[in-house]
Design an enzyme around this catalytic site. Sequence first.
Site, PDB file in Angstrom:
ATOM      1  NE  ARG A 234      -4.341  -1.179   0.028  1.00  0.00           N
ATOM      2  CZ  ARG A 234      -4.507  -2.154  -0.867  1.00  0.00           C
ATOM      3  NH1 ARG A 234      -3.582  -2.410  -1.764  1.00  0.00           N
ATOM      4  NH2 ARG A 234      -5.631  -2.848  -0.897  1.00  0.00           N
ATOM      5  CG  HIS A 282      -3.300   0.033  -6.763  1.00  0.00           C
ATOM      6  ND1 HIS A 282      -3.526   0.623  -5.540  1.00  0.00           N
ATOM      7  CD2 HIS A 282      -3.435  -1.302  -6.541  1.00  0.00           C
ATOM      8  CE1 HIS A 282      -3.798  -0.308  -4.632  1.00  0.00           C
ATOM      9  NE2 HIS A 282      -3.765  -1.483  -5.229  1.00  0.00           N
TER      10      HIS A 282
HETATM   11  N1  LIG Z   1      -0.839  -3.609  -5.620  1.00  0.00           N
HETATM   12  C1  LIG Z   1      -1.801  -4.500  -5.781  1.00  0.00           C
HETATM   13  O1  LIG Z   1      -2.328  -4.667  -6.884  1.00  0.00           O
HETATM   14  C2  LIG Z   1      -2.228  -5.330  -4.606  1.00  0.00           C
HETATM   15  C3  LIG Z   1      -3.065  -6.448  -4.838  1.00  0.00           C
HETATM   16  C4  LIG Z   1      -3.396  -7.239  -3.763  1.00  0.00           C
HETATM   17  C5  LIG Z   1      -2.928  -6.949  -2.477  1.00  0.00           C
HETATM   18  N2  LIG Z   1      -2.131  -5.871  -2.281  1.00  0.00           N
HETATM   19  C6  LIG Z   1      -1.627  -5.542  -0.937  1.00  0.00           C
HETATM   20  O2  LIG Z   1      -0.828  -6.631  -0.476  1.00  0.00           O
HETATM   21  C7  LIG Z   1      -1.075  -6.804   0.922  1.00  0.00           C
HETATM   22  C8  LIG Z   1      -0.627  -8.173   1.382  1.00  0.00           C
HETATM   23  O3  LIG Z   1      -1.523  -9.166   0.887  1.00  0.00           O
HETATM   24  P1  LIG Z   1      -1.499 -10.664   1.443  1.00  0.00           P
HETATM   25  O4  LIG Z   1      -2.635 -11.369   0.819  1.00  0.00           O
HETATM   26  O5  LIG Z   1      -0.148 -11.248   1.307  1.00  0.00           O
HETATM   27  O6  LIG Z   1      -1.789 -10.395   2.994  1.00  0.00           O
HETATM   28  P2  LIG Z   1      -1.606 -11.406   4.211  1.00  0.00           P
HETATM   29  O7  LIG Z   1      -1.702 -12.811   3.759  1.00  0.00           O
HETATM   30  O8  LIG Z   1      -2.549 -10.922   5.273  1.00  0.00           O
HETATM   31  O9  LIG Z   1      -0.101 -11.156   4.676  1.00  0.00           O
HETATM   32  C9  LIG Z   1       0.315  -9.992   5.293  1.00  0.00           C
HETATM   33  C10 LIG Z   1       1.754 -10.190   5.756  1.00  0.00           C
HETATM   34  O10 LIG Z   1       2.218  -8.964   6.326  1.00  0.00           O
HETATM   35  C11 LIG Z   1       2.742  -9.235   7.627  1.00  0.00           C
HETATM   36  N3  LIG Z   1       2.538  -8.082   8.502  1.00  0.00           N
HETATM   37  C12 LIG Z   1       1.425  -7.379   8.736  1.00  0.00           C
HETATM   38  N4  LIG Z   1       1.646  -6.397   9.632  1.00  0.00           N
HETATM   39  C13 LIG Z   1       2.940  -6.487   9.964  1.00  0.00           C
HETATM   40  C14 LIG Z   1       3.762  -5.765  10.832  1.00  0.00           C
HETATM   41  N5  LIG Z   1       3.301  -4.734  11.559  1.00  0.00           N
HETATM   42  N6  LIG Z   1       5.049  -6.136  10.946  1.00  0.00           N
HETATM   43  C15 LIG Z   1       5.527  -7.176  10.241  1.00  0.00           C
HETATM   44  N7  LIG Z   1       4.806  -7.928   9.375  1.00  0.00           N
HETATM   45  C16 LIG Z   1       3.511  -7.570   9.246  1.00  0.00           C
HETATM   46  C17 LIG Z   1       1.948 -10.414   8.132  1.00  0.00           C
HETATM   47  O11 LIG Z   1       2.652 -11.027   9.200  1.00  0.00           O
HETATM   48  P3  LIG Z   1       2.117 -12.398   9.882  1.00  0.00           P
HETATM   49  O12 LIG Z   1       2.363 -13.459   8.838  1.00  0.00           O
HETATM   50  O13 LIG Z   1       2.953 -12.556  11.055  1.00  0.00           O
HETATM   51  O14 LIG Z   1       0.653 -12.194  10.152  1.00  0.00           O
HETATM   52  C18 LIG Z   1       1.872 -11.257   6.856  1.00  0.00           C
HETATM   53  O15 LIG Z   1       3.056 -11.998   6.689  1.00  0.00           O
HETATM   54  C19 LIG Z   1      -2.579  -6.516   1.023  1.00  0.00           C
HETATM   55  O16 LIG Z   1      -2.935  -6.177   2.352  1.00  0.00           O
HETATM   56  C20 LIG Z   1      -2.768  -5.366   0.074  1.00  0.00           C
HETATM   57  O17 LIG Z   1      -2.582  -4.145   0.759  1.00  0.00           O
HETATM   58  C21 LIG Z   1      -1.781  -5.053  -3.321  1.00  0.00           C
END
Ligand SMILES: NC(=O)c1ccc[n+]([C@@H]2O[C@H](COP(=O)([O-])OP(=O)(O)OC[C@H]3O[C@@H](n4cnc5c(N)ncnc54)[C@H](OP(=O)(O)O)[C@@H]3O)[C@@H](O)[C@H]2O)c1
Length: 319
Positions: A234, A282
């Site tokens: 983000r 994005h």
């Molecule tokens: N640009 C785009 O087109 C696009 C598309 C889709 C998603 N995204 C973004 O990508 C993000 C990640 O997606 P995802 O499906 O991989 O999410 P996810 O499965 O919820 O994984 C989030 C990861 O971030 C870690 N995390 C969260 N807060 C943290 C913190 N304070 N310190 C350290 N690590 C932290 C989590 O740690 P834990 O494993 O310990 O919980 C987890 O490993 C989404 O939330 C979205 O914002 C962008």
Amino acid sequence: MQPEKSVIIDLRFPAEEIENALASSFPGRNIINLGDETTRGLDLSRIDYAVVWKPQADLFSRATGLKVVFSGGAGVDHILTLPGLPDLPLVRFVDRSLTTRMSEWVVMQCLMHLRQTVAYDENRASKIWKELSQPEARDVTVGIMGLGVLGQDAAEKLRHIGFHVIGWSRTPKHIAGVQTFSAGDLDVFLGQTDILVGLLPLTAETTGLFNMALFQKLRQTGALGEPVFINAGRGKSQVEKDVIIALEQGILKGVSLDVFETEPLPADSPLWSMKNVLMTPHAAAASDCKALFQHVQNQIDRFEKGFPLEHVVNRGFGY
Ligand SMILES: NC(=O)c1ccc[n+]([C@@H]2O[C@H](COP(=O)([O-])OP(=O)(O)OC[C@H]3O[C@@H](n4cnc5c(N)ncnc54)[C@H](OP(=O)(O)O)[C@@H]3O)[C@@H](O)[C@H]2O)c1
């Protein structure tokens, strides 16, 4: 009155894409697509489910009987801050097509920096035929911040290409072939990272995390020279003025950004024209409507059969 078990669709996605996907989704259910003008006065108070992305301001005051809210995307930061969001399970979008698209984007950006695309483009513009010295992927450490669904898939694919991959997440992880670090070890992780990849959700803790202090902790003496910063999580996790200064001062060699503090990126942002900046609007991993509706259908089926919903957001953690 609407039949029960109807589904509200309130997505700011291209209308045609939604309509095409709806034509073959949710068999047997009544669908109320709020993008359709004729739904304007409908009573939504008895509808159980809503699929939302930037929903209408009065959705939750109209749809008072919801049992589950589904996010139209993997990120939920924009939903968690919606006024009037009911205290219900919020399910985020997790799907192979989205995950695959994100990994394609991350791998492409890492390879473009590894293979010095910008430098070769510049040489080409000046008709300079010159081979640049080329480190191998195995000499370059990609550090992924966020080892969730997207981070783990990207890690695996980068590793297959040959990069040395390390990762950082809030809680400890065990991923074959990937050295992992948890929250307290951030500085050690950064000190080994040549290409930093941000795949974090936006939460209070991750807001402004990618700033000058963090960039200065990245390895400055890796095979690429100065480090590279890549972000597709983000935009509000990055401090853009620090990104710009870090590029100007050579603290960062290059960046790839898919997300920005303000989207669309304002026309006066220096990022539009800076050297060594690769940008996409994005678009790293768009949600495919048909896949989204299939995922929602699967979760509704589970819910109605009494199985726990999957991919439910932890509101305390904010993702
Ligand atoms: N640009 C785009 O087109 C696009 C598309 C889709 C998603 N995204 C973004 O990508 C993000 C990640 O997606 P995802 O499906 O991989 O999410 P996810 O499965 O919820 O994984 C989030 C990861 O971030 C870690 N995390 C969260 N807060 C943290 C913190 N304070 N310190 C350290 N690590 C932290 C989590 O740690 P834990 O494993 O310990 O919980 C987890 O490993 C989404 O939330 C979205 O914002 C962008």
